[in-house]
Design a protein around this motif. Structure first.
Motif, PDB file in Angstrom:
ATOM      1  N   PRO A  76       0.439  -1.536   0.134  1.00 42.12           N
ATOM      2  CA  PRO A  76       0.241   0.385  -0.368  1.00 42.12           C
ATOM      3  C   PRO A  76       1.055   1.219   0.101  1.00 42.12           C
ATOM      4  CG  PRO A  76       0.302  -1.225   2.283  1.00 42.12           C
ATOM      5  CD  PRO A  76       1.386  -1.885   1.448  1.00 42.12           C
ATOM      6  N   ILE A  77       0.598   2.405  -0.717  1.00 43.42           N
ATOM      7  CA  ILE A  77       1.097   3.527  -0.624  1.00 43.42           C
ATOM      8  C   ILE A  77       0.681   4.445  -0.081  1.00 43.42           C
ATOM      9  CG2 ILE A  77       2.100   4.781  -2.590  1.00 43.42           C
ATOM     10  CD1 ILE A  77       3.530   2.387  -2.618  1.00 43.42           C
ATOM     11  N   GLU A  78       1.130   5.328   1.007  1.00 48.21           N
ATOM     12  CA  GLU A  78       0.036   6.022   1.748  1.00 48.21           C
ATOM     13  C   GLU A  78       1.321   6.836   2.029  1.00 48.21           C
ATOM     14  OE1 GLU A  78      -1.543   4.137   5.137  1.00 48.21           O
ATOM     15  OE2 GLU A  78      -2.347   2.778   4.674  1.00 48.21           O
ATOM     16  N   TYR A  79       0.377   8.609   1.952  1.00 45.16           N
ATOM     17  CA  TYR A  79       1.086   9.631   2.618  1.00 45.16           C
ATOM     18  C   TYR A  79       0.571  10.148   3.869  1.00 45.16           C
ATOM     19  CZ  TYR A  79       3.546  14.392   2.447  1.00 45.16           C
ATOM     20  OH  TYR A  79       3.454  15.632   2.672  1.00 45.16           O
ATOM     21  N   LYS A  80       1.312  10.349   4.773  1.00 51.39           N
ATOM     22  CA  LYS A  80       1.051  10.439   6.081  1.00 51.39           C
ATOM     23  C   LYS A  80      -0.487  10.002   6.268  1.00 51.39           C
ATOM     24  CE  LYS A  80       3.709  14.745   6.026  1.00 51.39           C
ATOM     25  NZ  LYS A  80       3.340  16.168   6.186  1.00 51.39           N
ATOM     26  N   GLY A  81      -0.554   9.116   6.246  1.00 57.22           N
ATOM     27  CA  GLY A  81      -1.667   8.143   6.543  1.00 57.22           C
ATOM     28  C   GLY A  81      -3.015   7.860   5.587  1.00 57.22           C
ATOM     29  N   LYS A  82      -2.816   8.550   4.463  1.00 59.20           N
ATOM     30  CA  LYS A  82      -3.718   8.542   3.349  1.00 59.20           C
ATOM     31  C   LYS A  82      -3.070   7.796   2.149  1.00 59.20           C
ATOM     32  CE  LYS A  82      -4.716  13.944   3.465  1.00 59.20           C
ATOM     33  NZ  LYS A  82      -5.203  14.739   2.569  1.00 59.20           N
ATOM     34  N   PHE A  83      -4.477   7.066   2.018  1.00 56.98           N
ATOM     35  CA  PHE A  83      -4.138   6.219   1.012  1.00 56.98           C
ATOM     36  C   PHE A  83      -4.104   6.374  -0.347  1.00 56.98           C
ATOM     37  CE2 PHE A  83      -5.516   2.904  -2.168  1.00 56.98           C
ATOM     38  CZ  PHE A  83      -4.366   1.483  -2.390  1.00 56.98           C
ATOM     39  N   ILE A  84      -3.341   6.010  -1.066  1.00 53.81           N
ATOM     40  CA  ILE A  84      -2.897   6.692  -2.561  1.00 53.81           C
ATOM     41  C   ILE A  84      -3.050   5.346  -3.918  1.00 53.81           C
ATOM     42  CG2 ILE A  84      -0.973   7.564  -4.696  1.00 53.81           C
ATOM     43  CD1 ILE A  84       0.053   8.346  -1.754  1.00 53.81           C
ATOM     44  N   CYS A  85      -2.328   4.526  -3.287  1.00 54.60           N
ATOM     45  CA  CYS A  85      -2.655   3.488  -4.097  1.00 54.60           C
ATOM     46  C   CYS A  85      -1.660   2.116  -3.562  1.00 54.60           C
ATOM     47  CB  CYS A  85      -2.710   3.543  -5.907  1.00 54.60           C
ATOM     48  SG  CYS A  85      -0.670   3.132  -5.635  1.00 54.60           S
ATOM     49  N   ARG A  86      -2.214   0.820  -4.453  1.00 55.15           N
ATOM     50  CA  ARG A  86      -1.289  -0.875  -4.181  1.00 55.15           C
ATOM     51  C   ARG A  86      -0.619  -0.663  -5.689  1.00 55.15           C
ATOM     52  NH1 ARG A  86      -2.837  -2.881   0.454  1.00 55.15           N
ATOM     53  NH2 ARG A  86      -1.769  -5.013   0.183  1.00 55.15           N
ATOM     54  N   ILE A  87       0.584  -1.255  -5.365  1.00 56.68           N
ATOM     55  CA  ILE A  87       1.851  -1.546  -6.221  1.00 56.68           C
ATOM     56  C   ILE A  87       2.377  -3.056  -6.109  1.00 56.68           C
ATOM     57  CG2 ILE A  87       3.426  -0.960  -7.715  1.00 56.68           C
ATOM     58  CD1 ILE A  87       3.392   2.188  -6.649  1.00 56.68           C
ATOM     59  N   GLU A  88       1.880  -3.606  -6.433  1.00 59.87           N
ATOM     60  CA  GLU A  88       2.536  -5.428  -7.009  1.00 59.87           C
ATOM     61  C   GLU A  88       4.316  -5.454  -6.263  1.00 59.87           C
ATOM     62  OE1 GLU A  88       1.431  -7.839 -10.590  1.00 59.87           O
ATOM     63  OE2 GLU A  88      -0.371  -6.027 -10.597  1.00 59.87           O
ATOM     64  N   ASN A  89       4.360  -6.136  -5.408  1.00 58.21           N
ATOM     65  CA  ASN A  89       6.262  -6.023  -5.319  1.00 58.21           C
ATOM     66  C   ASN A  89       7.349  -6.154  -6.140  1.00 58.21           C
ATOM     67  OD1 ASN A  89       5.110  -5.227  -2.425  1.00 58.21           O
ATOM     68  ND2 ASN A  89       4.640  -7.765  -1.806  1.00 58.21           N
ATOM     69  N   LYS A  90       6.328  -7.027  -7.209  1.00 57.09           N
ATOM     70  CA  LYS A  90       6.799  -6.990  -8.007  1.00 57.09           C
ATOM     71  C   LYS A  90       8.275  -5.263  -9.051  1.00 57.09           C
ATOM     72  CE  LYS A  90       3.901  -8.572 -11.846  1.00 57.09           C
ATOM     73  NZ  LYS A  90       3.239  -8.993 -12.747  1.00 57.09           N
ATOM     74  N   TYR A  91       7.041  -4.826  -8.865  1.00 55.61           N
ATOM     75  CA  TYR A  91       7.348  -3.677  -9.246  1.00 55.61           C
ATOM     76  C   TYR A  91       8.117  -2.482  -7.922  1.00 55.61           C
ATOM     77  CZ  TYR A  91       3.886  -5.398 -13.092  1.00 55.61           C
ATOM     78  OH  TYR A  91       3.830  -5.562 -13.563  1.00 55.61           O
ATOM     79  N   SER A  92       8.800  -3.119  -7.658  1.00 62.15           N
ATOM     80  CA  SER A  92      10.047  -2.276  -6.637  1.00 62.15           C
ATOM     81  C   SER A  92      10.111  -1.126  -7.335  1.00 62.15           C
ATOM     82  CB  SER A  92      11.427  -3.218  -6.070  1.00 62.15           C
ATOM     83  OG  SER A  92      12.200  -3.471  -7.273  1.00 62.15           O
ATOM     84  N   ASN A  93      10.605  -1.183  -7.976  1.00 61.72           N
ATOM     85  CA  ASN A  93      11.364   0.262  -8.658  1.00 61.72           C
ATOM     86  C   ASN A  93      10.067   1.633  -8.758  1.00 61.72           C
ATOM     87  OD1 ASN A  93       9.993  -1.054 -10.721  1.00 61.72           O
ATOM     88  ND2 ASN A  93      11.238  -0.716 -12.737  1.00 61.72           N
ATOM     89  N   LEU A  94       8.773   0.900  -9.021  1.00 60.02           N
ATOM     90  CA  LEU A  94       8.062   1.924  -9.183  1.00 60.02           C
ATOM     91  C   LEU A  94       7.301   2.118  -7.690  1.00 60.02           C
ATOM     92  CD1 LEU A  94       5.102   0.942 -11.274  1.00 60.02           C
ATOM     93  CD2 LEU A  94       6.639   3.219 -11.834  1.00 60.02           C
TER      94      LEU A  94
END
Length: 191
Positions: free
Chosen positions: A48-66
């Protein structure tokens, strides 16, 4: 439609509970896209990509560069009003979220059509509160600018092909934007 979604969710949750190492996540609807495509994922397979507790999106772990590129771009949201001494306004969370969701969806689209993944772009604060996604690698130069109205871009391949749509496009158009997808496909997924 709501009943079907509920049935699908219940089925997936019941299947996931049978697998002890998999925890189901909630269903996510991405309001950036008009089709409100259903997002299904599992905690063990995505971050899960979050900024200060606000959810942005989920990125699959295989895309660690993203994941790394997105997290390193959080500085954009920390910029204060007039950070450049020229009266610029603070960057809005919603525009940032749209840009990151656009990037993740672009990667998914290129991957689903051509079985290729794009490299992470440099993510910058753009003009007038917009966000820039910039690639300059492996024969491709591409700058995508995202603001509240949609996206525009300029792309050029080392072969000389240039693509620059004449107008800003709505975010929902990305999956139909064959020129944009072609830029990444033509660079053999090495971008």
């Amino acid at each position: 439609m709501a009943k079907q979604i509920s049935e699908i969710k219940n089925y997936i949750v019941s299947q996931a509970k049978k697998e002890k190492e998999i925890e189901p996540i909630d269903f996510l609807f991405d309001s950036t896209y008009q089709d409100d495509r259903l997002r299904i994922g599992f905690k063990s397979q995505s971050t899960p990509i979050e900024y200060k507790g606000k959810f942005i999106c989920r990125i699959e772990n295989k895309y660690s560069n993203l994941i790394k590129a997105v997290k390193s771009s959080f500085y954009i949201l920390d910029l204060e009003d007039d950070f450049d001494d020229e009266g610029s306004l603070k960057y809005e969370y919603e525009i940032f979220r749209k840009a990151i969701t656009f990037l993740v969806e672009l990667n998914r689209e290129v991957n689903s059509i051509h079985d290729l993944a794009i490299y992470a772009p440099e993510i910058y604060h753009g003009p007038s509160g917009s966000i820039d996604l910039n690639w300059e690698e492996n024969g491709l130069r591409c700058l995508i600018n995202i603001n509240i109205e949609g996206y525009s871009y300029y792309g050029k391949l080392s072969s000389g092909l240039k693509v620059e749509p004449p107008q800003r496009r709505p975010i929902s158009y990305m999956k139909k934007d064959k020129d944009l997808i072609y830029l990444f496909y033509s660079s053999n997924g090495k971008v």
